[in-house]
Design an enzyme around this catalytic site. Structure first.
Site: not given
Ligand code: GUN
Length: 298
Positions: A66, A110, A133
């Site tokens: 990311k 996350q 998100d």
């Molecule tokens: N953990 C697994 N996929 C995601 C996601 O798309 N966003 C976040 N914040 N955590 C995750």
């Protein structure tokens, strides 16, 4: 020679089109990069705060990707790597600080979080205007009534994959297998918003194959490696594979048994290189949207 050509044509007719998520996500990131450059000309920088608690190796890979994507499209990323022992209160305090910062456009915490921290509480603490998100109840509610807001990145990416591959959704039978808050439920809402006829199946669904075999568009998001075989798929269906698993030989595979389904489908996403890269591309889109919103419009 003619016979050879005929065989080749017949074979190619049976092959599904491969939906190239790597290529489509690269196109989207290029578009975001151009928009970010326009904002930069006005002296505005798009900023995403990325928060990780603990050092789960898979989470570290996702978070790293990311941050890399942010750098690629010209965003700033602020990295918060907190120790496993971080308390819920400390994390909530950080979120509150980031909510109040004018220079922060998006906040991503996350998941999963350590067990002693409530994920629901943390997600709801993020300002809905910075919830890139799309997990906050306010954004989930907005999606369900068709109001603008942030949409969960993976299902939003799947809609982009379908649209950019010229696949019609309107009026078609769409079957989603899986009902998670992150993928299955928002996927169903998005397909419905595109005028698809939507069925959601899950672990308690009876006669699963009977339902999935009705699908013109089948989205597999159930989290079981190679579960969806040809028996679950109608001839000519479009098959979208959300799963990502590593087998004993360290090879990646999805929820769909690709070798079995590919000859039956008209189009299919591979793993890797299908849905996966779209999630981060859509995260970049959400961050850009957040920065582009004028103050007072939020
Ligand atoms: N953990 C697994 N996929 C995601 C996601 O798309 N966003 C976040 N914040 N955590 C995750």
């Amino acid at each position: 020679m003619i016979k050879m050509q005929r065989i080749a044509r017949k074979w190619s007719e049976q092959m599904a089109a491969i939906i190239d998520g790597k290529k489509i996500s690269a196109e989207i990131k290029e578009e975001v990069k151009q928009e970010a450059a326009l904002l930069a000309e006005q002296g505005r920088t798009v900023t995403l705060a990325v928060v990780q608690v603990g050092n789960d190796p898979a989470s570290s890979v996702y978070v790293g990707n990311k941050k890399k994507a942010c750098e690629y499209v010209g965003f700033q990323s602020l990295s918060y790597e907190l120790p496993e022992e971080t308390s819920e209160e400390e994390l909530l305090r950080l979120i509150s600080e980031l909510n109040g910062r004018k220079d922060v456009n998006g906040i991503l915490v996350q998941l999963p979080l350590p067990e002693k921290i409530s994920e629901a509480k943390v997600i709801q603490a993020i300002s809905p205007d910075k919830d890139v998100d799309g997990f906050h109840v306010q954004n989930v509610g907005r999606l369900s009534v068709g109001a603008p807001g942030f949409v969960s990145c993976t299902p939003a990416g799947i809609i982009e994959l379908l649209k950019r591959s010229g696949i019609l959704i309107e009026g078609r039978e769409c079957v989603v297998v899986g009902r998670s808050n992150i993928v299955g439920k928002p996927m169903a809402a998005l397909l419905l918003a595109e005028n698809g006829t939507v069925t959601v199946c899950h672990s308690r669904t009876k006669n699963l194959a009977e339902l999935t075999r009705r699908a013109d568009i089948l989205v597999a998001a159930l989290g079981k490696p190679k579960f969806i075989t040809a028996d679950y798929v109608k001839k000519g269906a479009v098959v979208i594979d959300v799963g990502i698993h590593r087998n004993a030989e360290n090879k990646l595979c999805g929820d769909v048994d690709f070798a079995s389904v590919e000859p039956v489908a008209s189009a299919i996403t591979p793993v890797p290189g299908g849905v996966g890269p779209m999630t981060i591309a859509m995260l970049m889109v959400n961050c850009l949207k957040s920065a582009q919103r004028e103050e007072g419009v939020r």
